[in-house]
Design a protein around this motif. Sequence first.
Motif, PDB file in Angstrom:
ATOM      1  N   GLU A  81      33.610  25.089  36.468  1.00 47.83           N
ATOM      2  CA  GLU A  81      33.844  24.688  37.855  1.00 47.83           C
ATOM      3  C   GLU A  81      35.300  24.297  37.969  1.00 47.83           C
ATOM      4  OE1 GLU A  81      30.884  21.661  38.949  1.00 47.83           O
ATOM      5  OE2 GLU A  81      29.483  22.809  37.691  1.00 47.83           O
ATOM      6  N   ILE A  82      36.041  25.013  38.810  1.00 47.13           N
ATOM      7  CA  ILE A  82      37.471  24.734  38.906  1.00 47.13           C
ATOM      8  C   ILE A  82      37.897  24.705  40.371  1.00 47.13           C
ATOM      9  CG2 ILE A  82      38.034  25.789  36.674  1.00 47.13           C
ATOM     10  CD1 ILE A  82      39.223  27.944  39.127  1.00 47.13           C
ATOM     11  N   GLU A  83      39.018  24.069  40.615  1.00 48.01           N
ATOM     12  CA  GLU A  83      39.570  24.095  41.968  1.00 48.01           C
ATOM     13  C   GLU A  83      40.766  25.010  41.981  1.00 48.01           C
ATOM     14  OE1 GLU A  83      40.008  20.606  44.532  1.00 48.01           O
ATOM     15  OE2 GLU A  83      38.752  19.547  43.068  1.00 48.01           O
ATOM     16  N   GLU A  84      40.707  26.010  42.837  1.00 51.50           N
ATOM     17  CA  GLU A  84      41.797  26.966  42.916  1.00 51.50           C
ATOM     18  C   GLU A  84      42.023  27.275  44.389  1.00 51.50           C
ATOM     19  OE1 GLU A  84      43.444  27.746  40.294  1.00 51.50           O
ATOM     20  OE2 GLU A  84      44.676  29.414  40.966  1.00 51.50           O
ATOM     21  N   ASN A  85      43.251  27.219  44.829  1.00 59.27           N
ATOM     22  CA  ASN A  85      43.613  27.456  46.239  1.00 59.27           C
ATOM     23  C   ASN A  85      42.817  26.548  47.192  1.00 59.27           C
ATOM     24  OD1 ASN A  85      45.153  29.591  45.186  1.00 59.27           O
ATOM     25  ND2 ASN A  85      43.419  30.999  45.384  1.00 59.27           N
ATOM     26  N   GLY A  86      42.590  25.334  46.740  1.00 56.79           N
ATOM     27  CA  GLY A  86      41.880  24.395  47.604  1.00 56.79           C
ATOM     28  C   GLY A  86      40.389  24.622  47.693  1.00 56.79           C
ATOM     29  N   ARG A 196      37.511  48.270  42.090  1.00 54.76           N
ATOM     30  CA  ARG A 196      37.030  46.903  42.331  1.00 54.76           C
ATOM     31  C   ARG A 196      38.206  45.955  42.601  1.00 54.76           C
ATOM     32  NH1 ARG A 196      33.450  44.698  44.416  1.00 54.76           N
ATOM     33  NH2 ARG A 196      33.642  42.793  43.170  1.00 54.76           N
ATOM     34  N   ILE A 197      39.266  46.145  41.866  1.00 52.58           N
ATOM     35  CA  ILE A 197      40.422  45.253  42.014  1.00 52.58           C
ATOM     36  C   ILE A 197      41.047  45.446  43.397  1.00 52.58           C
ATOM     37  CG2 ILE A 197      42.767  44.826  41.158  1.00 52.58           C
ATOM     38  CD1 ILE A 197      41.444  45.551  38.308  1.00 52.58           C
ATOM     39  N   ALA A 198      41.099  46.702  43.867  1.00 54.86           N
ATOM     40  CA  ALA A 198      41.637  46.978  45.202  1.00 54.86           C
ATOM     41  C   ALA A 198      40.787  46.267  46.254  1.00 54.86           C
ATOM     42  CB  ALA A 198      41.663  48.487  45.435  1.00 54.86           C
ATOM     43  N   GLU A 199      39.467  46.327  46.087  1.00 57.98           N
ATOM     44  CA  GLU A 199      38.567  45.655  47.039  1.00 57.98           C
ATOM     45  C   GLU A 199      38.806  44.145  47.039  1.00 57.98           C
ATOM     46  OE1 GLU A 199      34.923  48.712  46.155  1.00 57.98           O
ATOM     47  OE2 GLU A 199      34.386  46.583  46.339  1.00 57.98           O
ATOM     48  N   LEU A 200      38.917  43.596  45.832  1.00 57.95           N
ATOM     49  CA  LEU A 200      39.113  42.148  45.719  1.00 57.95           C
ATOM     50  C   LEU A 200      40.421  41.720  46.375  1.00 57.95           C
ATOM     51  CD1 LEU A 200      37.859  41.684  42.069  1.00 57.95           C
ATOM     52  CD2 LEU A 200      36.905  40.517  44.071  1.00 57.95           C
ATOM     53  N   LYS A 201      41.446  42.539  46.201  1.00 58.43           N
ATOM     54  CA  LYS A 201      42.749  42.212  46.801  1.00 58.43           C
ATOM     55  C   LYS A 201      42.627  42.212  48.317  1.00 58.43           C
ATOM     56  CE  LYS A 201      45.858  43.110  43.070  1.00 58.43           C
ATOM     57  NZ  LYS A 201      46.763  43.997  42.361  1.00 58.43           N
ATOM     58  N   GLU A 202      41.863  43.189  48.850  1.00 55.19           N
ATOM     59  CA  GLU A 202      41.628  43.231  50.292  1.00 55.19           C
ATOM     60  C   GLU A 202      40.945  41.952  50.762  1.00 55.19           C
ATOM     61  OE1 GLU A 202      39.469  46.612  51.992  1.00 55.19           O
ATOM     62  OE2 GLU A 202      40.902  47.878  50.893  1.00 55.19           O
ATOM     63  N   PHE A 205      41.911  38.092  47.146  1.00 54.17           N
ATOM     64  CA  PHE A 205      42.198  37.680  45.766  1.00 54.17           C
ATOM     65  C   PHE A 205      43.422  38.446  45.276  1.00 54.17           C
ATOM     66  CE2 PHE A 205      37.602  36.711  46.059  1.00 54.17           C
ATOM     67  CZ  PHE A 205      37.626  35.374  45.662  1.00 54.17           C
ATOM     68  N   GLU A 206      44.581  37.908  45.653  1.00 54.20           N
ATOM     69  CA  GLU A 206      45.843  38.621  45.385  1.00 54.20           C
ATOM     70  C   GLU A 206      46.078  38.907  43.906  1.00 54.20           C
ATOM     71  OE1 GLU A 206      48.973  36.269  46.991  1.00 54.20           O
ATOM     72  OE2 GLU A 206      48.153  36.432  49.036  1.00 54.20           O
ATOM     73  N   ASN A 207      45.570  37.988  43.069  1.00 47.55           N
ATOM     74  CA  ASN A 207      45.855  38.126  41.642  1.00 47.55           C
ATOM     75  C   ASN A 207      44.727  38.791  40.870  1.00 47.55           C
ATOM     76  OD1 ASN A 207      48.431  36.848  41.775  1.00 47.55           O
ATOM     77  ND2 ASN A 207      47.346  34.905  42.063  1.00 47.55           N
ATOM     78  N   ALA A 208      43.841  39.412  41.611  1.00 44.68           N
ATOM     79  CA  ALA A 208      42.747  40.106  40.926  1.00 44.68           C
ATOM     80  C   ALA A 208      43.328  41.165  39.993  1.00 44.68           C
ATOM     81  CB  ALA A 208      41.815  40.758  41.943  1.00 44.68           C
ATOM     82  N   GLY A 209      42.671  41.365  38.865  1.00 47.08           N
ATOM     83  CA  GLY A 209      43.207  42.335  37.920  1.00 47.08           C
ATOM     84  C   GLY A 209      42.266  42.596  36.761  1.00 47.08           C
ATOM     85  N   LEU A 210      42.704  43.508  35.918  1.00 48.29           N
ATOM     86  CA  LEU A 210      41.914  43.908  34.753  1.00 48.29           C
ATOM     87  C   LEU A 210      42.393  43.139  33.523  1.00 48.29           C
ATOM     88  CD1 LEU A 210      39.795  45.984  33.603  1.00 48.29           C
ATOM     89  CD2 LEU A 210      41.764  47.435  33.066  1.00 48.29           C
ATOM     90  N   TYR A 211      41.445  42.697  32.721  1.00 48.39           N
ATOM     91  CA  TYR A 211      41.779  42.021  31.462  1.00 48.39           C
ATOM     92  C   TYR A 211      41.502  42.992  30.320  1.00 48.39           C
ATOM     93  CZ  TYR A 211      41.893  38.335  27.894  1.00 48.39           C
ATOM     94  OH  TYR A 211      42.192  37.548  26.799  1.00 48.39           O
ATOM     95  N   ASP A 212      42.577  43.524  29.791  1.00 50.32           N
ATOM     96  CA  ASP A 212      42.501  44.504  28.699  1.00 50.32           C
ATOM     97  C   ASP A 212      43.694  44.209  27.787  1.00 50.32           C
ATOM     98  OD1 ASP A 212      42.054  46.777  27.125  1.00 50.32           O
ATOM     99  OD2 ASP A 212      43.098  48.106  28.520  1.00 50.32           O
ATOM    100  N   PRO A 213      43.662  43.030  27.120  1.00 56.14           N
ATOM    101  CA  PRO A 213      44.878  42.478  26.513  1.00 56.14           C
ATOM    102  C   PRO A 213      45.523  43.407  25.475  1.00 56.14           C
ATOM    103  CG  PRO A 213      42.942  41.356  25.694  1.00 56.14           C
ATOM    104  CD  PRO A 213      42.473  42.212  26.824  1.00 56.14           C
ATOM    105  N   LEU A 225      38.841  40.211  36.719  1.00 61.72           N
ATOM    106  CA  LEU A 225      38.966  38.779  37.023  1.00 61.72           C
ATOM    107  C   LEU A 225      39.562  38.609  38.420  1.00 61.72           C
ATOM    108  CD1 LEU A 225      40.657  37.592  33.679  1.00 61.72           C
ATOM    109  CD2 LEU A 225      38.219  37.539  34.220  1.00 61.72           C
ATOM    110  N   HIS A 226      39.075  37.595  39.172  1.00 60.36           N
ATOM    111  CA  HIS A 226      39.738  37.336  40.456  1.00 60.36           C
ATOM    112  C   HIS A 226      41.116  36.720  40.222  1.00 60.36           C
ATOM    113  CE1 HIS A 226      35.917  35.230  39.845  1.00 60.36           C
ATOM    114  NE2 HIS A 226      35.437  35.553  41.023  1.00 60.36           N
ATOM    115  N   HIS A 227      41.220  35.983  39.106  1.00 60.63           N
ATOM    116  CA  HIS A 227      42.491  35.320  38.805  1.00 60.63           C
ATOM    117  C   HIS A 227      43.016  35.869  37.483  1.00 60.63           C
ATOM    118  CE1 HIS A 227      41.206  32.651  41.975  1.00 60.63           C
ATOM    119  NE2 HIS A 227      40.145  32.290  41.294  1.00 60.63           N
ATOM    120  N   ALA A 228      43.404  37.116  37.519  1.00 64.97           N
ATOM    121  CA  ALA A 228      43.857  37.747  36.269  1.00 64.97           C
ATOM    122  C   ALA A 228      45.149  37.121  35.768  1.00 64.97           C
ATOM    123  CB  ALA A 228      44.042  39.241  36.469  1.00 64.97           C
ATOM    124  N   ASP A 229      45.861  36.410  36.644  1.00 70.33           N
ATOM    125  CA  ASP A 229      47.086  35.738  36.215  1.00 70.33           C
ATOM    126  C   ASP A 229      46.769  34.471  35.424  1.00 70.33           C
ATOM    127  OD1 ASP A 229      45.977  34.744  38.623  1.00 70.33           O
ATOM    128  OD2 ASP A 229      47.854  33.694  39.102  1.00 70.33           O
TER     129      ASP A 229
END
Lengths: 290, 212
Positions: A81-86, A196-202, A205-213, A225-229
Amino acid sequence: MALQSLDIWRRSATTTPSPQQREPIEVAKLIDVTKCIGCKACQSACQEWNDVREEIGVNVGTYQNPHDLTANSWTLMRFAEIEENGNLEWLIRKDGCMHCADPGCLKACPSPGAIIQYKNGIVDFAEENCIGCGYCIKGCPFNIPRLSEKDNKVYKCTLCSDRVSVGLEPACIKACPTQALVFGSKDDMKDHAAERIAELKERGFENAGLYDPQGVGGTHVMYVLHHADKPELYNGLAKDPQINPMVSIWKGITKPLALMAMAGAILGGFFHYIGIGPNEVEEDEEEEKA
Amino acid sequence: MSAHSDKYIQRYNAVERLNHWMTAITFILLMLSGFALFHPALFWLTNLFGGGTWTRILHPYIGVVMFVSFSSLALRFWHHNILSKNDIQWLKQMQDVVQNHEHKLPEVDRYNAGQKLLFWTMVTTIPLLLLTGIVIWQPWFTPFFPRNLDRFAVLLHAFCAFVMGTGIIVHIYAAIWVKGTMRAMVRGTVTRGWVKKHHPGWYKRIEQGQDH
């Protein structure tokens, strides 16, 4: 035992190539955490298919159950449980082996064939070759392998290598009711993730992205991830995972250097004996009085 | 009562010899089992111990035995191994040492500087091997330590084993190289000529009755 239908890319503690003539496609599991509802069907399916059962635990005020990965729980929904963007956000991440392209466990393992990386990308433990030293645990950048108290062997997600080898998808994928889990070729999964990431950005979720380190050469389990950053928001998912440098040194340059140096010392002694010769007490030295 | 005779001088008594060989045997077992897990090319050595799992199980227990055995050895010998000014000079003349130009070297007492350095190398590495070995001892102790300490411990363990192993290679070679040395640890005695040649300082003290 290595599955014969799967070619082997790498085998622990083995310095020559393993059978790898065939060219299977690289597979991947995509975990879209933004679609996950935390139902734990994947956890149950994993235990069902693999015939392992977790002990009944106690509730400590979180939905997370069991509290950590174990030798019986190879996948685990981690709740944060986290607080992000209020906003209060409830982030749920299915944790388990990432099936790294450059697996730290395999690098660290001293037992030939105890860890096998199939050419399709799956990293599998062959427990009958495991000696219980726990080196894979030191090697893993994701804290995944668990040593069993029952048999002192290490267990983790196999990506259902037994199912995949006969053309089935992993058990967790089959059980997921929201298609948060999908399985296919790594390329297809990346394409799917991009949509999926394009949809999330729409959806904002500006920082949505793929985690493939890339620090571990990419993984065969990837996250949307919605918060790939900030992957660490998801119960401490590593931001830039890498095999720890201490493990790299230990299992890298140290091995051949140390062996060569010691062989050199022995050879040096031999050559000294041949070249200069022993240091002897002559008979006259022995007889002469002090 | 002196154990010296016209021909021989006693260098080690029976207890010292047994203690040394106890340490040596455990050392060899540890090197074989340790190297088996260090480099894949040497994994076959696990066969000597009944397989990989048995090697993993046995190695740490043998390690504890070696630590105890070596500790006893170190307590017996440490006071002979204090470095002196002569020792520094001896080390500077390493060229003369390896070329058997022993007459050019400063007077050596019971141990030469090389032997003393080996002693202190063992005194440093063996306790470190014990400590790091406890950290990486599965399944008993590793779970109690942080992961990065575990990683550091295994790296340091390998490094110390390398230093110790290389030191022992020199130690064994020196015993082959300097003739008449081996019997000191096998029979307990060395010849008078050997002592005069290699340890003249000690010989003087024996003659003066200052040393047993």
